[in-house]
Design an enzyme around this catalytic site. Structure first.
Site, PDB file in Angstrom:
ATOM      1  N   ASP A 110      32.641  39.523  41.809  1.00  0.00           N
ATOM      2  CA  ASP A 110      32.542  40.350  40.608  1.00  0.00           C
ATOM      3  C   ASP A 110      33.904  40.892  40.175  1.00  0.00           C
ATOM      4  O   ASP A 110      34.719  41.289  41.006  1.00  0.00           O
ATOM      5  CB  ASP A 110      31.626  41.544  40.862  1.00  0.00           C
ATOM      6  CG  ASP A 110      30.191  41.155  41.155  1.00  0.00           C
ATOM      7  OD1 ASP A 110      29.965  40.050  41.676  1.00  0.00           O
ATOM      8  OD2 ASP A 110      29.296  41.973  40.882  1.00  0.00           O
ATOM      9  N   ASP A 145      29.702  38.053  36.665  1.00  0.00           N
ATOM     10  CA  ASP A 145      29.878  39.487  36.411  1.00  0.00           C
ATOM     11  C   ASP A 145      31.309  39.812  35.994  1.00  0.00           C
ATOM     12  O   ASP A 145      32.056  40.492  36.696  1.00  0.00           O
ATOM     13  CB  ASP A 145      29.441  40.324  37.616  1.00  0.00           C
ATOM     14  CG  ASP A 145      27.940  40.545  37.645  1.00  0.00           C
ATOM     15  OD1 ASP A 145      27.218  39.835  36.913  1.00  0.00           O
ATOM     16  OD2 ASP A 145      27.479  41.421  38.403  1.00  0.00           O
ATOM     17  N   ASN A 160      24.431  38.060  36.719  1.00  0.00           N
ATOM     18  CA  ASN A 160      23.304  38.741  36.079  1.00  0.00           C
ATOM     19  C   ASN A 160      23.755  39.632  34.922  1.00  0.00           C
ATOM     20  O   ASN A 160      22.961  39.957  34.032  1.00  0.00           O
ATOM     21  CB  ASN A 160      22.512  39.560  37.106  1.00  0.00           C
ATOM     22  CG  ASN A 160      23.293  40.724  37.668  1.00  0.00           C
ATOM     23  OD1 ASN A 160      24.392  40.554  38.186  1.00  0.00           O
ATOM     24  ND2 ASN A 160      22.733  41.920  37.587  1.00  0.00           N
ATOM     25  N   HIS A 161      25.037  40.005  34.890  1.00  0.00           N
ATOM     26  CA  HIS A 161      25.537  40.814  33.772  1.00  0.00           C
ATOM     27  C   HIS A 161      25.921  39.970  32.561  1.00  0.00           C
ATOM     28  O   HIS A 161      26.194  40.536  31.498  1.00  0.00           O
ATOM     29  CB  HIS A 161      26.723  41.668  34.215  1.00  0.00           C
ATOM     30  CG  HIS A 161      26.310  42.931  34.891  1.00  0.00           C
ATOM     31  ND1 HIS A 161      26.294  44.161  34.275  1.00  0.00           N
ATOM     32  CD2 HIS A 161      25.857  43.148  36.151  1.00  0.00           C
ATOM     33  CE1 HIS A 161      25.870  45.078  35.115  1.00  0.00           C
ATOM     34  NE2 HIS A 161      25.600  44.491  36.271  1.00  0.00           N
ATOM     35  N   HIS A 165      25.902  33.531  41.960  1.00  0.00           N
ATOM     36  CA  HIS A 165      26.133  34.965  41.835  1.00  0.00           C
ATOM     37  C   HIS A 165      25.252  35.773  42.774  1.00  0.00           C
ATOM     38  O   HIS A 165      25.740  36.633  43.511  1.00  0.00           O
ATOM     39  CB  HIS A 165      25.911  35.437  40.401  1.00  0.00           C
ATOM     40  CG  HIS A 165      26.166  36.910  40.259  1.00  0.00           C
ATOM     41  ND1 HIS A 165      27.428  37.441  40.325  1.00  0.00           N
ATOM     42  CD2 HIS A 165      25.314  37.968  40.112  1.00  0.00           C
ATOM     43  CE1 HIS A 165      27.358  38.760  40.210  1.00  0.00           C
ATOM     44  NE2 HIS A 165      26.089  39.105  40.085  1.00  0.00           N
ATOM     45  N   HIS A 212      27.744  39.811  43.709  1.00  0.00           N
ATOM     46  CA  HIS A 212      26.586  40.620  43.309  1.00  0.00           C
ATOM     47  C   HIS A 212      26.444  41.957  44.031  1.00  0.00           C
ATOM     48  O   HIS A 212      25.707  42.820  43.572  1.00  0.00           O
ATOM     49  CB  HIS A 212      25.318  39.787  43.510  1.00  0.00           C
ATOM     50  CG  HIS A 212      24.088  40.282  42.816  1.00  0.00           C
ATOM     51  ND1 HIS A 212      24.093  40.813  41.549  1.00  0.00           N
ATOM     52  CD2 HIS A 212      22.776  40.309  43.216  1.00  0.00           C
ATOM     53  CE1 HIS A 212      22.854  41.133  41.202  1.00  0.00           C
ATOM     54  NE2 HIS A 212      22.049  40.843  42.203  1.00  0.00           N
TER      55      HIS A 212
END
EC number: 3.1.3.16
Length: 369
Positions: free
Chosen positions: A117, A145, A177-178, A227, A301
């Site tokens: 990330d 991310d 996921n972002h 991720h 993550h």
């Protein structure tokens, strides 16, 4: 290992972290009332930006004009200065013609440097490239991310996308996921785009582009990179290849799980406290690695205080590349170098000093969300 409890937007969860550093820009701007009139249901519709309206039938071929333009953009962005809205549109259209031809499981050759990330911490991203070496000299794999939480999501994602288009075979950018329309409305990227451009147009362009990011990578057929984590609906890597990834991240199902799941000390599958994805135990990761002839699952993550953390008897490694996460968590960051012989080395680093900010030593966080 600390869990970064991001949750799907439909659960109506607001930002849980209160920044303790003084900044000109609030992390989420706290301006939802002012921004409400800017947002409509149409903003959530894939393709609303038009960046993919005229997709090419073959991968982008760089010419001198393209190369010069990309080099100018990269130089501009390296000063932490955002591109104009028109230039973002041009960049995203070029990126579609690169990313649409990449597979769900992107094959990667060694040597490679694997990163976790970044979360809009642009100056720390530049530090990452100093530690790991410049691209294209170093082959990079980022596991998602890029936006939200940090103050410079626009510059961070613009820079990485520009590098991807400029050096398509030397940098890979997976989806996290972002990289989602729903999550970015809650955790900062949407508000940052409104603040810096005066409209949601740039946000629409990038969130449409996110649909084209590959969701996993496979390093030399031995290290599976993604991720989040595994899915109870996915037993083989071939099943990942069959997914339709050109869509908003679903609320459930295998694509959701790959971006949201976490390893856990408990065996088997469990309900994730995030509200999306699952937790999975050592028995699950060992079986997945055995079935697919893998040596390792590499994922991001989750905040890990040393920048990396092994789990499941070294069947899984978590890599986190945002030092002093959210400018307050006090963690180191790390990247993982994999050489031609599959030897692994972790490079740890502390946060870069941002212009105008005094240098401070790392501190123990008061708490973590």
């Amino acid at each position: 290992m600390d869990t970064d409890l991001d949750v799907p937007m439909q659960d109506a969860v607001t930002e849980q972290l209160t920044p303790t550093v003084s900044e000109d820009m609030d992390l989420n701007n706290n301006s939802s009332d002012n921004n409400a009139e800017e947002f409509s249901v149409d903003d959530l519709k894939p393709g609303s930006s038009g960046i993919a309206d005229h997709k090419s039938s073959k991968p982008l071929e760089l010419n001198n004009t393209n190369i010069n333009q990309l080099d100018q953009w990269i130089e501009h962005l390296s000063k932490c200065e955002p591109l104009s809205e028109d230039d973002v549109a041009r960049l995203c259209k070029m990126a579609v013609d690169v990313l649409q031809f990449e597979e769900n499981v992107k094959p990667i050759n060694v040597p490679v440097t694997i990163c976790g990330d970044v979360h809009g911490q642009f100056h720390d991203l530049l530090e990452l490239f100093k530690i790991g070496g410049p691209c294209p000299d170093t082959n990079y794999l980022f596991m998602g991310d890029y936006v939200d939480r940090g103050y410079y999501s626009v510059e961070t994602v613009s820079y990485l996308v520009a590098m991807k288009v400029r050096y398509p075979h030397r940098i890979t950018i997976l989806r996290g996921n972002h990289e989602s329309r729903q999550i970015t409305q809650v955790y900062g990227f949407y508000d940052e785009c409104l603040r810096k451009y005066g409209s949601a147009n740039v946000w629409k362009m990038f969130t449409d582009l996110f649909d084209y990011f590959p969701i996993t990578a496979l390093v030399d057929n031995k290290i599976f990179c993604l991720h989040g984590g595994l899915s109870p609906m996915i037993e083989t890597i071939d099943q990942v290849r069959e997914l339709n990834r050109i869509q908003e991240v679903p609320h459930e199902g295998p694509m959701c799980d790959l971006l949201w799941s976490d390893p856990d000390d408990r065996g088997g599958w469990g309900i994730s406290p995030r509200g999306a994805g699952f937790t999975f135990g050592q028995d699950v990761s060992e079986q997945f690695n055995h079935t697919n002839d893998l040596s390792l699952i590499a994922r991001a993550h989750q905040l890990v205080m040393e920048g990396y953390a092994w789990s499941h008897q070294q069947n899984v490694v978590t890599i986190f590349s945002a030092p002093n996460y959210c400018y307050r968590c006090g963690n180191q960051a790390a990247i993982m170098e994999v050489d031609e012989n599959h030897n692994r080395q972790f490079l740890q680093y502390d946060p870069s000093v941002r212009p105008g900010e005094p240098s401070v030593s790392r501190k123990t966080p008061d708490y973590f969300l």
